[in-house]
Structure formats: C-alpha cells, structure tokens
Design a protein around this motif. Sequence first.
Motif, PDB file in Angstrom:
ATOM      1  N   ALA A 167      -1.453  -1.298   1.706  1.00 48.33           N
ATOM      2  CA  ALA A 167      -2.127  -1.155   0.402  1.00 48.33           C
ATOM      3  C   ALA A 167      -3.254  -0.130   0.498  1.00 48.33           C
ATOM      4  N   SER A 168      -4.065  -0.209   1.593  1.00 47.75           N
ATOM      5  CA  SER A 168      -5.188   0.738   1.696  1.00 47.75           C
ATOM      6  C   SER A 168      -4.665   2.147   1.949  1.00 47.75           C
ATOM      7  N   MET A 169      -3.564   2.261   2.684  1.00 44.10           N
ATOM      8  CA  MET A 169      -3.001   3.599   2.933  1.00 44.10           C
ATOM      9  C   MET A 169      -2.539   4.244   1.635  1.00 44.10           C
ATOM     10  N   LEU A 170      -1.824   3.469   0.820  1.00 44.37           N
ATOM     11  CA  LEU A 170      -1.309   4.047  -0.420  1.00 44.37           C
ATOM     12  C   LEU A 170      -2.457   4.396  -1.367  1.00 44.37           C
ATOM     13  N   ALA A 171      -3.496   3.525  -1.379  1.00 44.53           N
ATOM     14  CA  ALA A 171      -4.649   3.803  -2.255  1.00 44.53           C
ATOM     15  C   ALA A 171      -5.312   5.111  -1.818  1.00 44.53           C
ATOM     16  N   GLN A 172      -5.506   5.276  -0.504  1.00 47.63           N
ATOM     17  CA  GLN A 172      -6.169   6.498  -0.045  1.00 47.63           C
ATOM     18  C   GLN A 172      -5.277   7.717  -0.243  1.00 47.63           C
ATOM     19  N   LEU A 173      -3.967   7.525  -0.108  1.00 51.48           N
ATOM     20  CA  LEU A 173      -3.054   8.653  -0.325  1.00 51.48           C
ATOM     21  C   LEU A 173      -3.175   9.165  -1.764  1.00 51.48           C
ATOM     22  N   ARG A 174      -3.305   8.229  -2.719  1.00 52.35           N
ATOM     23  CA  ARG A 174      -3.452   8.654  -4.132  1.00 52.35           C
ATOM     24  C   ARG A 174      -4.686   9.549  -4.283  1.00 52.35           C
ATOM     25  N   GLY A 207      -1.109  15.958  -6.560  1.00 54.77           N
ATOM     26  CA  GLY A 207      -0.116  15.022  -7.088  1.00 54.77           C
ATOM     27  C   GLY A 207       1.290  15.331  -6.607  1.00 54.77           C
ATOM     28  N   GLU A 208       1.392  15.692  -5.291  1.00 53.95           N
ATOM     29  CA  GLU A 208       2.704  16.077  -4.762  1.00 53.95           C
ATOM     30  C   GLU A 208       3.627  14.890  -4.535  1.00 53.95           C
ATOM     31  N   TYR A 209       3.012  13.718  -4.298  1.00 52.55           N
ATOM     32  CA  TYR A 209       3.837  12.556  -3.944  1.00 52.55           C
ATOM     33  C   TYR A 209       3.823  11.501  -5.042  1.00 52.55           C
ATOM     34  N   GLN A 210       4.963  10.813  -5.173  1.00 47.51           N
ATOM     35  CA  GLN A 210       5.035   9.693  -6.106  1.00 47.51           C
ATOM     36  C   GLN A 210       4.710   8.462  -5.275  1.00 47.51           C
ATOM     37  N   VAL A 211       3.503   7.957  -5.425  1.00 45.98           N
ATOM     38  CA  VAL A 211       3.076   6.844  -4.574  1.00 45.98           C
ATOM     39  C   VAL A 211       3.567   5.538  -5.206  1.00 45.98           C
ATOM     40  N   PRO A 212       4.384   4.765  -4.494  1.00 44.69           N
ATOM     41  CA  PRO A 212       4.965   3.561  -5.098  1.00 44.69           C
ATOM     42  C   PRO A 212       3.970   2.407  -5.193  1.00 44.69           C
ATOM     43  N   ILE A 213       4.352   1.437  -5.984  1.00 44.17           N
ATOM     44  CA  ILE A 213       3.543   0.212  -6.137  1.00 44.17           C
ATOM     45  C   ILE A 213       4.135  -0.847  -5.209  1.00 44.17           C
TER      46      ILE A 213
END
Length: 377
Positions: A270-277, A283-289
């Motif tokens: 969760a923290s990785m995806l939050a920081q990736l956003r 906005g190169e990546y579509q970060v999933p939920i």
Amino acid sequence: MSAGTRGLRLLVAGITGQVGQGFIEACRAAGDAAPDVVAVVRRRRRADATGDGAVSHQLIGDVTVPGWGLGSALSDLGRVDAVLNLAGATDWTASQAALDRVNVLGAVHGLSLAQDLGQHLGSPVAYLAASSVFVAGLATGNIPEDSLPAAADRTPYETSKWYAEQALARQAAATGTPVLVARVGGVVGNSMTGRTTRRSSLFQLLSPRGQRSWPLVPAQPGARVDMLPRDVIGEMVLRLLGHARERDFAAWRGGVIAHLAAGEQAPTLASMLAQLRELDEGGEYQVPIIVPVPVGALAVASRGAVRYMRWSRAAGNRLHGLRYVAVDRVFERFRLVGLTGGWLPSASLESVLRLTFGLPARSPAFEPGELPLGRLT
Ligand SMILES: NC(=O)c1ccc[n+]([C@@H]2O[C@H](COP(=O)([O-])OP(=O)(O)OC[C@H]3O[C@@H](n4cnc5c(N)ncnc54)[C@H](OP(=O)(O)O)[C@@H]3O)[C@@H](O)[C@H]2O)c1
C-alpha cells in the motif's frame, strides 16, 4: 567492507544473471578487498559480464552436469576458498523438470564440487548457494531463517528451490561442509546505474498507460514488498564471505540459512503504490487499487489459475509475481546480522521505486548558487 575478502579465490556460476551481475558490481566496488573471481559460464566466454576486470578467468561449464562439467579444467584451477552458485532457472512458468534440472541438480552438483575440491586441496572449500525467500510459498507472518516444512501450495519454481534446500541441508549436515544457503529476496537493478537484466514482480503488475492493465490487485492487508538493488545483494554476499573467512567458515559448518532481504524494513504494498503515485509525475503508470483478500484467494489466483488455464509466458509470470508482492510477512534477518558481523542492508523506498520504474531522480528544488556566507552572530 570486511578485509576478509582480500585475496579470497572464488569459483562462481551465474555471473551473467541479475544476482551474478550485482555480485560482480560489488566486487568491482570493493577495490583492494575484491576477491579473485573465476567464473563458470555456459557455452561461451562473456566479455560483457566481467565487470571490467572483476572476473580473472572464465571456464565453460554447466551446473546441471556433475562437477559442473569442468572436467580437466579443475586440476589446473589451483586454490579455491569457496564455490558460489548464483546460477538458476528463473522462468516461473517453466516445467517442473526444467526448473529442477538447474535449481536442484545445479545446487547439489555445486556442493559435491566444493567437497571434491576440498579433498583435492586438503582443506574444506565453502559453498554458497542462492536460494529464494519465496521458497516460503504462501507462508505468512515471520518467516525464519530455517528449513521450512513441505507445503502443497508451492509453485514449481518454489518447489525446486525447496528440494534444493532440503538436499543441501542433508548433505551439509552429514559431512560438516561449510554451506550457506542464501535466500535472496526480490532484486531490482543497480542502485547507482539502474542497470538491470529484467523487470521485477512489482513492475510486471503495473502497466504503462495505454497498455492493458489490472485496475485492481488482490493482496493481503499489510502485504509487504521485499526488494533490494542487485549491487546491495552483491555487497551482502561479499560481507558474508569476508566475515566467515576471518573465522574459518566456522558458522557455516554443517549448513546455515540466511535471508538476503530487506526483512522488517520492507515497505507495505500500500505504501509503495501510494508513493509511486506521487513520484510518477508524468502519470506514466496506471497504479492499481488494492483489493484486500485472504491468502487462500492468492493461492487460487496465482497457483490455481496457472495450473488449470493456458497463459502466455508473460501473463503466467505476472500471475506468479503476484505472490511476491501480495503476502503479509517478514523475512527475518536475525541470522543474517550475525553472519555479517552486525551489518544489515537497506535501501530507501523512493530509490527502490525509481529503480523499479525507471523514474528519474528529482532535481533539488533549490540551487544555492553564489550566496553570501551566513554570520554566526
Ligand atoms: N532475481 C531475483 O529477484 C531473485 C530473487 C530470489 C532468488 N533468486 C535466485 O538467485 C539465483 C540467480 O537468479 P537471477 O535472478 O540472477 O537469475 P537470472 O537473471 O535468470 O540468471 C540466471 C543465471 O544462471 C545461469 N545459468 C542458468 N542455467 C545454467 C546452467 N545450466 N549452467 C550454468 N549457468 C546457468 C545463467 O547463465 P546464461 O547467461 O548462460 O543464461 C545466468 O547467469 C537463482 O537461484 C534465483 O532463484 C533471484
């Protein structure tokens, strides 16, 4: 870096792989303390993998063959302090037979080779074999640096690593040979250059915008992603060797296991995806939920889906990779810290994300330039 690696002579298989290249990069960075590396390579010599002189010779061999197929080259080898097996079959969609051939036979032949060299040289030759933290299958919680029980939910890759560990533990305990089973965690590119041979499991789950992607990722609440740059893994291997050599490999005798991983410092998914956003400014990546699921659902999604359905190699590897970012567990490092003499690796979440996704480093917000000196009044 421990001076214990200075003058150390190593026979190393797998230098062209992700872990092997990290090791060669660490040797190169060790300067005077770098060991002498004799590499075992398949089919042909590799000028592009030697780290500008970090490898002194290359021998043609194959880890699936007894004695790694080195034949008469062994008698000309001279002193060897340790054999390192960093070779492996890492296509998670390969058949059980193909995985076992390299991962089980290669591991066992490597230990026999170290024992034969020891007999020939008149003193024990240590053996370090790369295993994987993912030998744990879908086990949750604290994963100890010990032999793990049999489990039905391992993938063919995880099973091959488990059988290799079992065989090495038996052979090491029976003979007292110094053996370290190095369970490596997830590996990303070089921390300084970003060089990599392949993309990580986390990268495979996300797609650049415009490509078909997963809008949702099933994961256990609290799932952690354990990844380190490859040169950091290489430095860890060097530190383990240096510390052990200064003590005559006493702590490795009869077989020992260590986690070469971020362990309790590994961030949550969760923290990785939050920081990736935040870091992905373009906005190169579509970060999933994340969709919270119990671990049983991950078994069905990853192992079950590939067992009963036909997938492309890329999609199959993606599904397997889900297991490596979606489980709530910590790979313990109590033994690692003892075996390195108190040193533990670390890498910031931001640097691991930048390496994983090829995101440029942020330039400083403020350039001081020519400013008057402050006065201490
Ligand atoms: N990368 C990771 O994230 C990771 C994580 C956990 C554990 N590990 C473990 O670390 C080890 C190395 O993984 P890796 O990621 O570096 O693998 P990799 O990038 O796929 O490289 C595999 C290496 O093994 C060599 N090899 C394969 N079959 C061989 C054979 N029959 N004889 C001699 N050499 C052979 C390859 O040489 P060629 O150039 O000839 O193909 C290459 O150098 C494996 O045991 C793997 O399970 C890796």
